[in-house]
Scaffold this active site. Structure first.
Site, short mmCIF file in Angstrom:
data_model
loop_
_atom_site.label_atom_id
_atom_site.label_comp_id
_atom_site.label_asym_id
_atom_site.label_seq_id
_atom_site.Cartn_x
_atom_site.Cartn_y
_atom_site.Cartn_z
N GLY A 12 114.30 -76.28 20.16
CA GLY A 12 113.06 -75.51 20.34
C GLY A 12 113.25 -74.02 20.54
O GLY A 12 112.37 -73.37 21.11
N SER A 13 114.35 -73.45 20.05
CA SER A 13 114.50 -72.00 20.24
C SER A 13 113.44 -71.23 19.44
O SER A 13 112.90 -70.23 19.91
CB SER A 13 115.91 -71.53 19.90
OG SER A 13 116.18 -71.69 18.55
N ASN A 14 113.13 -71.73 18.25
CA ASN A 14 112.07 -71.07 17.47
C ASN A 14 110.71 -71.25 18.14
O ASN A 14 109.90 -70.32 18.17
CB ASN A 14 112.03 -71.60 16.04
CG ASN A 14 113.11 -71.00 15.18
OD1 ASN A 14 112.99 -69.87 14.72
ND2 ASN A 14 114.20 -71.74 15.00
N LEU A 87 108.39 -85.95 7.85
CA LEU A 87 107.51 -85.45 6.80
C LEU A 87 106.10 -85.27 7.36
O LEU A 87 105.58 -86.18 8.01
CB LEU A 87 107.49 -86.44 5.63
CG LEU A 87 106.75 -85.99 4.37
CD1 LEU A 87 107.42 -84.76 3.76
CD2 LEU A 87 106.69 -87.12 3.35
N ASN A 102 106.32 -73.72 7.81
CA ASN A 102 107.59 -74.30 8.25
C ASN A 102 108.67 -73.25 8.09
O ASN A 102 108.58 -72.39 7.20
CB ASN A 102 107.93 -75.52 7.39
CG ASN A 102 109.25 -76.16 7.81
OD1 ASN A 102 109.53 -76.31 9.00
ND2 ASN A 102 110.06 -76.54 6.83
N HIS A 104 112.75 -72.79 7.34
CA HIS A 104 113.88 -73.57 6.81
C HIS A 104 115.11 -72.66 6.74
O HIS A 104 115.01 -71.55 6.22
CB HIS A 104 113.54 -74.11 5.43
CG HIS A 104 114.59 -75.03 4.91
ND1 HIS A 104 114.75 -76.32 5.37
CD2 HIS A 104 115.57 -74.85 3.98
CE1 HIS A 104 115.78 -76.88 4.75
NE2 HIS A 104 116.29 -76.01 3.90
C1 GRF Z 1 116.02 -74.01 12.76
O1 GRF Z 1 117.20 -73.59 12.18
C2 GRF Z 1 114.94 -74.13 11.72
O2 GRF Z 1 115.11 -73.29 10.64
C3 GRF Z 1 115.07 -75.54 11.24
O3 GRF Z 1 115.45 -76.27 12.38
C4 GRF Z 1 116.12 -75.43 13.30
C5 GRF Z 1 115.44 -75.60 14.62
O4 GRF Z 1 116.11 -74.98 15.67
N1 GRF Z 1 113.88 -75.98 10.57
P1 GRF Z 1 115.38 -74.83 17.08
O5 GRF Z 1 114.99 -76.23 17.53
O6 GRF Z 1 114.19 -73.96 16.87
O7 GRF Z 1 116.37 -74.23 18.01
#
Ligand code: GRF
Length: 190
Positions: A12-14, A87, A102, A104
């Site tokens: 969940g860093s993003n 999905l 999303n 990626h």
């Molecule tokens: C990220 O690299 C994102 O691009 C991909 O999954 C990863 C998630 O990382 N879809 P985090 O859970 O946000 O740390």
């Protein structure tokens, strides 16, 4: 104020980065985090900011109205997938046209599709000897990683780079790119 829902399956860093990005915004806020993984790091990250978390299982996910109702009740305008590994349901994709993004960790259309996530992607990049790699933010449609691309950012890969270095670079680029893309989405300028 636009209401954002985040879906995440892992660390969940993003998700946390997006939560922080909208903490003091007068345009949008992260109203809820959904996860399919009761052990996911994203849960503690969301709770740190008092963001409600909904944990669901496969059966709930498959019911047509479970997610629809959850999203409706919370008046969700936009959905951001941040490391969500299932999905995305077609009924929600249809209900939110051009309102779901999303992120990626590759330059789509290269290295996309089922099974192409995390280190699988970066190992393939290194094995193929690519000298450019990067991150894509795209709209979500009914197939994995195939929706229209909104933003991409690339970086150089040296033959001596290893997975750890690539992961650090990806993380750095993602931290900058996802909030930028989300701002475009919610501004309606897309
Ligand atoms: C990220 O690299 C994102 O691009 C991909 O999954 C990863 C998630 O990382 N879809 P985090 O859970 O946000 O740390």
């Amino acid at each position: 104020m636009k209401q954002i829902a985040i879906f995440a399956s892992g660390s969940g860093s993003n998700a946390e980065n997006l939560i922080r990005h909208y903490l003091n915004s007068d345009k949008a806020k992260v109203a809820v985090v959904f996860t399919n993984n009761a052990q996911a790091g994203v849960i503690a990250r969301a709770e740190k900011y008092a963001i409600p978390v909904v944990v669901f299982n496969r059966d709930q996910y498959k019911q047509d109205n479970f997610l629809e109702t959850e999203l409706e009740n919370r008046h969700i305008d936009y959905i951001l997938l941040a490391g969500f590994l299932w999905l995305f349901p077609i009924n929600i994709v249809r209900k939110y046209p051009h309102k779901i993004l999303n992120i990626h960790p590759a330059l789509l259309p290269k290295y996309g599709g089922k099974g192409m996530y995390g280190e699988h992607v970066h190992r393939a990049v290194l094995t193929n000897g690519d000298n450019i790699h990067g991150v894509t933010v795209h709209y979500v449609n009914e197939n994995f990683d195939e929706g229209e691309i909104l933003l991409q950012q690339r970086f150089d890969v040296a033959p001596t780079d290893d997975i750890q270095l690539i992961l650090r670079k990806i993380h750095e680029v993602e931290t900058e790119l996802y909030p930028k893309a989300a701002d475009i989405l919610i501004s309606g300028d897309n």
